[in-house]
Design a protein around this motif. Structure first.
Motif, PDB file in Angstrom:
ATOM      1  N   LEU A  92       0.821  -1.215   0.000  1.00  0.00           N
ATOM      2  CA  LEU A  92       0.000   0.000   0.000  1.00  0.00           C
ATOM      3  C   LEU A  92       0.851   1.260   0.000  1.00  0.00           C
ATOM      4  O   LEU A  92       0.494   2.275  -0.622  1.00  0.00           O
ATOM      5  N   LYS A  93       1.978   1.225   0.675  1.00  0.00           N
ATOM      6  CA  LYS A  93       2.843   2.408   0.759  1.00  0.00           C
ATOM      7  C   LYS A  93       3.441   2.799  -0.591  1.00  0.00           C
ATOM      8  O   LYS A  93       3.938   3.906  -0.755  1.00  0.00           O
ATOM      9  N   ARG A  94       3.373   1.887  -1.548  1.00  0.00           N
ATOM     10  CA  ARG A  94       3.864   2.212  -2.889  1.00  0.00           C
ATOM     11  C   ARG A  94       2.804   2.953  -3.711  1.00  0.00           C
ATOM     12  O   ARG A  94       3.087   3.382  -4.831  1.00  0.00           O
ATOM     13  N   LEU A  95       1.603   3.080  -3.159  1.00  0.00           N
ATOM     14  CA  LEU A  95       0.514   3.779  -3.846  1.00  0.00           C
ATOM     15  C   LEU A  95       0.259   5.112  -3.151  1.00  0.00           C
ATOM     16  O   LEU A  95       0.593   5.295  -1.978  1.00  0.00           O
ATOM     17  N   ASP A  96      -0.341   6.058  -3.857  1.00  0.00           N
ATOM     18  CA  ASP A  96      -0.697   7.322  -3.207  1.00  0.00           C
ATOM     19  C   ASP A  96      -1.918   7.098  -2.316  1.00  0.00           C
ATOM     20  O   ASP A  96      -2.669   6.126  -2.470  1.00  0.00           O
ATOM     21  N   LYS A  97      -2.138   8.011  -1.364  1.00  0.00           N
ATOM     22  CA  LYS A  97      -3.173   7.811  -0.345  1.00  0.00           C
ATOM     23  C   LYS A  97      -4.588   7.666  -0.925  1.00  0.00           C
ATOM     24  O   LYS A  97      -5.335   6.779  -0.493  1.00  0.00           O
ATOM     25  N   PRO A  98      -5.022   8.498  -1.887  1.00  0.00           N
ATOM     26  CA  PRO A  98      -6.366   8.306  -2.448  1.00  0.00           C
ATOM     27  C   PRO A  98      -6.550   6.924  -3.079  1.00  0.00           C
ATOM     28  O   PRO A  98      -7.613   6.298  -2.949  1.00  0.00           O
ATOM     29  N   THR A  99      -5.491   6.423  -3.746  1.00  0.00           N
ATOM     30  CA  THR A  99      -5.560   5.096  -4.375  1.00  0.00           C
ATOM     31  C   THR A  99      -5.673   4.003  -3.323  1.00  0.00           C
ATOM     32  O   THR A  99      -6.408   3.022  -3.497  1.00  0.00           O
ATOM     33  N   ARG A 100      -4.955   4.172  -2.207  1.00  0.00           N
ATOM     34  CA  ARG A 100      -5.017   3.181  -1.124  1.00  0.00           C
ATOM     35  C   ARG A 100      -6.449   3.049  -0.604  1.00  0.00           C
ATOM     36  O   ARG A 100      -6.969   1.943  -0.454  1.00  0.00           O
ATOM     37  N   GLY A 101      -7.062   4.200  -0.295  1.00  0.00           N
ATOM     38  CA  GLY A 101      -8.414   4.170   0.246  1.00  0.00           C
ATOM     39  C   GLY A 101      -9.400   3.531  -0.709  1.00  0.00           C
ATOM     40  O   GLY A 101     -10.228   2.695  -0.308  1.00  0.00           O
ATOM     41  N   LYS A 102      -9.323   3.899  -1.969  1.00  0.00           N
ATOM     42  CA  LYS A 102     -10.226   3.342  -2.974  1.00  0.00           C
ATOM     43  C   LYS A 102     -10.030   1.835  -3.116  1.00  0.00           C
ATOM     44  O   LYS A 102     -11.002   1.063  -3.162  1.00  0.00           O
ATOM     45  N   LEU A 103      -8.768   1.411  -3.165  1.00  0.00           N
ATOM     46  CA  LEU A 103      -8.466  -0.009  -3.315  1.00  0.00           C
ATOM     47  C   LEU A 103      -8.990  -0.815  -2.128  1.00  0.00           C
ATOM     48  O   LEU A 103      -9.606  -1.875  -2.305  1.00  0.00           O
ATOM     49  N   LEU A 104      -8.759  -0.346  -0.906  1.00  0.00           N
ATOM     50  CA  LEU A 104      -9.204  -1.081   0.272  1.00  0.00           C
ATOM     51  C   LEU A 104     -10.730  -1.140   0.355  1.00  0.00           C
ATOM     52  O   LEU A 104     -11.298  -2.173   0.739  1.00  0.00           O
ATOM     53  N   LYS A 105     -11.397  -0.057  -0.006  1.00  0.00           N
ATOM     54  CA  LYS A 105     -12.870  -0.072   0.025  1.00  0.00           C
ATOM     55  C   LYS A 105     -13.422  -1.097  -0.967  1.00  0.00           C
ATOM     56  O   LYS A 105     -14.351  -1.850  -0.644  1.00  0.00           O
ATOM     57  N   GLU A 106     -12.844  -1.144  -2.173  1.00  0.00           N
ATOM     58  CA  GLU A 106     -13.298  -2.124  -3.159  1.00  0.00           C
ATOM     59  C   GLU A 106     -12.987  -3.553  -2.701  1.00  0.00           C
ATOM     60  O   GLU A 106     -13.814  -4.467  -2.836  1.00  0.00           O
ATOM     61  N   THR A 107     -11.799  -3.723  -2.140  1.00  0.00           N
ATOM     62  CA  THR A 107     -11.367  -5.060  -1.719  1.00  0.00           C
ATOM     63  C   THR A 107     -12.197  -5.573  -0.551  1.00  0.00           C
ATOM     64  O   THR A 107     -12.633  -6.733  -0.537  1.00  0.00           O
ATOM     65  N   PHE A 108     -12.425  -4.732   0.449  1.00  0.00           N
ATOM     66  CA  PHE A 108     -13.208  -5.166   1.609  1.00  0.00           C
ATOM     67  C   PHE A 108     -14.662  -5.431   1.236  1.00  0.00           C
ATOM     68  O   PHE A 108     -15.299  -6.334   1.776  1.00  0.00           O
ATOM     69  N   THR A 109     -15.188  -4.649   0.310  1.00  0.00           N
ATOM     70  CA  THR A 109     -16.580  -4.840  -0.114  1.00  0.00           C
ATOM     71  C   THR A 109     -16.763  -6.159  -0.853  1.00  0.00           C
ATOM     72  O   THR A 109     -17.721  -6.901  -0.611  1.00  0.00           O
ATOM     73  N   ASN A 110     -15.831  -6.470  -1.744  1.00  0.00           N
ATOM     74  CA  ASN A 110     -15.965  -7.648  -2.614  1.00  0.00           C
ATOM     75  C   ASN A 110     -15.294  -8.899  -2.064  1.00  0.00           C
ATOM     76  O   ASN A 110     -15.612 -10.010  -2.490  1.00  0.00           O
ATOM     77  N   GLY A 111     -14.349  -8.730  -1.147  1.00  0.00           N
ATOM     78  CA  GLY A 111     -13.607  -9.881  -0.628  1.00  0.00           C
ATOM     79  C   GLY A 111     -14.438 -10.727   0.320  1.00  0.00           C
ATOM     80  O   GLY A 111     -15.395 -10.253   0.933  1.00  0.00           O
ATOM     81  N   LYS A 112     -14.058 -11.991   0.450  1.00  0.00           N
ATOM     82  CA  LYS A 112     -14.796 -12.927   1.306  1.00  0.00           C
ATOM     83  C   LYS A 112     -14.348 -12.864   2.761  1.00  0.00           C
ATOM     84  O   LYS A 112     -15.042 -13.340   3.655  1.00  0.00           O
ATOM     85  N   SER A 113     -13.171 -12.297   3.012  1.00  0.00           N
ATOM     86  CA  SER A 113     -12.628 -12.280   4.365  1.00  0.00           C
ATOM     87  C   SER A 113     -13.374 -11.294   5.253  1.00  0.00           C
ATOM     88  O   SER A 113     -13.663 -10.164   4.841  1.00  0.00           O
ATOM     89  N   VAL A 114     -13.683 -11.724   6.472  1.00  0.00           N
ATOM     90  CA  VAL A 114     -14.252 -10.839   7.486  1.00  0.00           C
ATOM     91  C   VAL A 114     -13.207 -10.555   8.559  1.00  0.00           C
ATOM     92  O   VAL A 114     -12.926  -9.409   8.886  1.00  0.00           O
ATOM     93  N   ALA A 115     -12.607 -11.613   9.097  1.00  0.00           N
ATOM     94  CA  ALA A 115     -11.656 -11.467  10.199  1.00  0.00           C
ATOM     95  C   ALA A 115     -10.414 -10.683   9.795  1.00  0.00           C
ATOM     96  O   ALA A 115      -9.960  -9.793  10.519  1.00  0.00           O
ATOM     97  N   LEU A 116      -9.849 -11.008   8.626  1.00  0.00           N
ATOM     98  CA  LEU A 116      -8.632 -10.312   8.209  1.00  0.00           C
ATOM     99  C   LEU A 116      -8.934  -8.839   7.912  1.00  0.00           C
ATOM    100  O   LEU A 116      -8.150  -7.953   8.254  1.00  0.00           O
ATOM    101  N   ALA A 117     -10.077  -8.560   7.286  1.00  0.00           N
ATOM    102  CA  ALA A 117     -10.461  -7.175   7.008  1.00  0.00           C
ATOM    103  C   ALA A 117     -10.668  -6.407   8.310  1.00  0.00           C
ATOM    104  O   ALA A 117     -10.258  -5.240   8.442  1.00  0.00           O
ATOM    105  N   ALA A 118     -11.288  -7.052   9.305  1.00  0.00           N
ATOM    106  CA  ALA A 118     -11.515  -6.406  10.591  1.00  0.00           C
ATOM    107  C   ALA A 118     -10.193  -6.082  11.290  1.00  0.00           C
ATOM    108  O   ALA A 118     -10.033  -5.016  11.897  1.00  0.00           O
ATOM    109  N   HIS A 119      -9.248  -7.021  11.211  1.00  0.00           N
ATOM    110  CA  HIS A 119      -7.929  -6.775  11.801  1.00  0.00           C
ATOM    111  C   HIS A 119      -7.263  -5.571  11.139  1.00  0.00           C
ATOM    112  O   HIS A 119      -6.701  -4.704  11.823  1.00  0.00           O
ATOM    113  N   GLU A 120      -7.357  -5.502   9.822  1.00  0.00           N
ATOM    114  CA  GLU A 120      -6.725  -4.403   9.090  1.00  0.00           C
ATOM    115  C   GLU A 120      -7.351  -3.064   9.474  1.00  0.00           C
ATOM    116  O   GLU A 120      -6.645  -2.072   9.690  1.00  0.00           O
ATOM    117  N   VAL A 121      -8.666  -3.028   9.571  1.00  0.00           N
ATOM    118  CA  VAL A 121      -9.349  -1.784   9.938  1.00  0.00           C
ATOM    119  C   VAL A 121      -8.957  -1.353  11.349  1.00  0.00           C
ATOM    120  O   VAL A 121      -8.786  -0.154  11.622  1.00  0.00           O
TER     121      VAL A 121
END
Length: 408
Positions: A303-332
């Motif tokens: 993530l640090k290789r991306l700019d901040k707006p791209t990071r936020g957009k990527l994580l929102k798309e990934t958490f919305t579509n991804g199957k993981s609950v526990a790992l996403a919760a840990h990251e948040v």
């Protein structure tokens, strides 16, 4: 060459059917003769002369072009074959040991990935065939160009399921019965015997690392590989996923193209909860890290290789579509600590924060909804991080809803 071969087999008894497939070809007979002395004690009927001729001309012959090559392979087989005589198909074993001596990287890939080589592949699972093709094409690129086609041909002989990867021929379960009876390496029940003498190791070789990194182009295939690694054990009981994550951190800064970063993160958050269920997901000692932190280190470096707006957009798309609950919760939760939440002494500076406060609030909402949805669908109780999820649910949603679910 003939003198050396003659010396190496003098006094040995030849199997009755040895060389039948090349009868009359004097030059080839002399080149094949070195193997006869190695087969002493082989049970009658295990040596198939037709299979030997095919395997020899498809692969073994390519690697023994000098007297030194012949003696090198002969000396190795004298030790290794004696240890498994009667438990393996002699032709298959000679071929596998040829790869061990002359193409050790290929031997290593086979040894560590039995599910990709042994067994059968029927025509009804085309998606799995494509996944396997991606895997095999990846490691094949690392084989020396002069050896590539030979290795490919030899492996199709040894592992018939590869005919569905590099052709259009499929085999069913009936074939496995025949392979098992003939003690072939293509039988899952016999496969491990061929590698009994290999030294156990927890390390992931440079070649295998390149193969895994090549799978990143397809997030589903890469995710499947992560799950496979989480189920493979090292000699010390830890999983090979742990070993891979340690090695992966060496590559994320320089060897991963920026355009593939979303694919990697998508893969982790698709199968993250399965990875957290690995046998060594919890810390193995006082100074060890749990699996969430190991995965989080990789994700944050990417993530640090991306700019901040791209990071936020990527994580929102990934958490919305991804199957993981526990790992996403840990990251948040960790992202929240950067903003002074969840017991953090103070917030990090804006430059150090991975996402903005607005993006964090949206990510928390997404994960909160995933927790509630998982609870409603009866999946939450099986989460590898249930206490942590309940704590976040309590914090974000209030106590009544959580207590009602727990009581139920």
């Amino acid at each position: 060459v003939e003198r050396k071969i003659d010396f190496s087999i003098r006094g040995s008894k030849w199997p009755d059917d040895f060389g039948a497939s090349v009868k009359g070809k004097r030059g080839e007979w002399q080149r094949l003769a070195w193997v006869s002395g190695l087969l002493a004690g082989t049970p009658k009927g295990l040596f198939d002369s037709t299979h030997w001729g095919n395997v020899y001309f498809d692969g073994v012959d390519h690697f023994i072009s000098t007297p030194r090559d012949v003696m090198r392979l002969t000396n190795t087989l004298r030790v290794t074959y004696a240890a498994v005589c009667g438990e393996v198909n002699p032709v298959d074993f000679i071929a596998i040991d040829t790869l061990r001596v002359f193409c050790p990287a290929v031997y290593d890939i086979i040894r560590k990935n039995p599910d990709e080589f042994a067994g059968y592949q029927d025509s009804g699972r085309s998606a799995k065939t494509e996944e396997r093709k991606t895997f095999h094409e990846a490691w094949l690129k690392d084989v020396r160009a002069a050896d590539r086609e030979t290795v490919k041909s030899l492996l199709i002989r040894l592992f018939p399921r590869l005919s569905s990867v590099w052709g259009n021929t499929f085999y069913g379960p009936d074939s496995v019965t025949q392979w098992r009876k003939a003690l072939k390496v293509s039988s899952p029940d016999n496969f491990h015997v061929y590698f009994r003498l290999a030294l156990p190791e927890g390390a992931i070789s440079a070649t295998e690392m390149r193969v895994i990194l090549a799978l990143i182009e397809d997030p589903d295939v890469f995710a499947s590989k992560l799950v496979t690694l989480s189920k493979q054990r090292n000699p010390d009981g830890t999983t090979r996923l742990r070993t891979f994550l340690e090695r992966f951190t060496d590559h994320v800064r320089d060897d991963i193209p920026v355009e593939t970063i979303p694919k990697i993160i998508k893969a982790f958050y698709d199968v993250g909860d399965q990875l957290l269920a690995a046998p060594d997901a919890a810390p193995q000692g006082m100074f060890d890290m749990n699996m969430e932190i190991r995965i989080g280190r990789v994700v944050w470096q990417l993530l640090k290789r991306l700019d901040k707006p791209t990071r936020g957009k990527l994580l929102k798309e990934t958490f919305t579509n991804g199957k993981s609950v526990a790992l996403a919760a840990h990251e948040v939760a960790v992202l929240g600590q950067q903003h002074g939440k969840h017991g953090a002494d103070k917030a990090d500076s804006e430059d150090e924060q991975i996402v903005t406060a607005a993006d964090l609030a949206e990510l928390e909402r997404i994960v909160f909804e995933k927790i509630r949805k998982s609870a409603a669908e009866k999946g939450l109780v099986d989460s590898p991080e249930l206490p942590h999820l309940l704590l976040l649910w309590l914090e974000w949603g209030g106590g009544d809803e959580v207590r009602k679910w727990v009581a139920t």
